[in-house]
Scaffold this active site. Sequence first.
Site, mmCIF file in Angstrom:
data_model
loop_
_atom_site.group_PDB
_atom_site.id
_atom_site.type_symbol
_atom_site.label_atom_id
_atom_site.label_comp_id
_atom_site.label_asym_id
_atom_site.label_seq_id
_atom_site.Cartn_x
_atom_site.Cartn_y
_atom_site.Cartn_z
ATOM 1 N N HIS A 74 14.679 -13.398 12.235
ATOM 2 C CA HIS A 74 14.369 -13.294 13.657
ATOM 3 C C HIS A 74 12.889 -13.448 13.983
ATOM 4 O O HIS A 74 12.551 -13.885 15.084
ATOM 5 C CB HIS A 74 14.851 -11.959 14.215
ATOM 6 N N CYS A 124 0.864 -1.175 0.000
ATOM 7 C CA CYS A 124 0.000 0.000 0.000
ATOM 8 C C CYS A 124 0.904 1.230 0.000
ATOM 9 O O CYS A 124 2.125 1.093 -0.074
ATOM 10 C CB CYS A 124 -1.002 -0.002 1.163
#
Length: 143
Positions: A98, A65
């Site tokens: 992570h 977006c």
Amino acid sequence: MKCGLCCDHAGYLLKEEIKRLLTAKGYECVDFGTHSEERADYPDFAHLLGRAIDAGELSMGIAVCGSGNGISMALNKHQKVRAALCWSEELAALAKAHNNANVLSLPARFISFEEAERIVNTFLSTPFEGGRHEARVKKIALD
């Protein structure tokens, strides 16, 4: 491998370029829209991708977006989605390594296609490190 795609009007052109990139790499793209630059609300398309991930129909996606924020917020309402807003390769690598992000969110108004291509390639090629990160990732979803 399948990859879901979604965007609003501001992300449409970048989503189309990403779709071409993924197709050239051999990915099957499931495009949840929007399908033009006509004004559209990002939650309508984000929730389609989010539901597909929640249902196990897809394991990953890319969302676009204008800022990347709104579409990420909508996607992260879904229990199995871990959408990460990334505007650099380093953020994309960390999001995967992570956080085991399964949706890459991109800010179409703030990055070029060349930057997006590098970010997408990094996201796709970076493995989850597991280990100490595994327990944290398991705590993200509310059961």
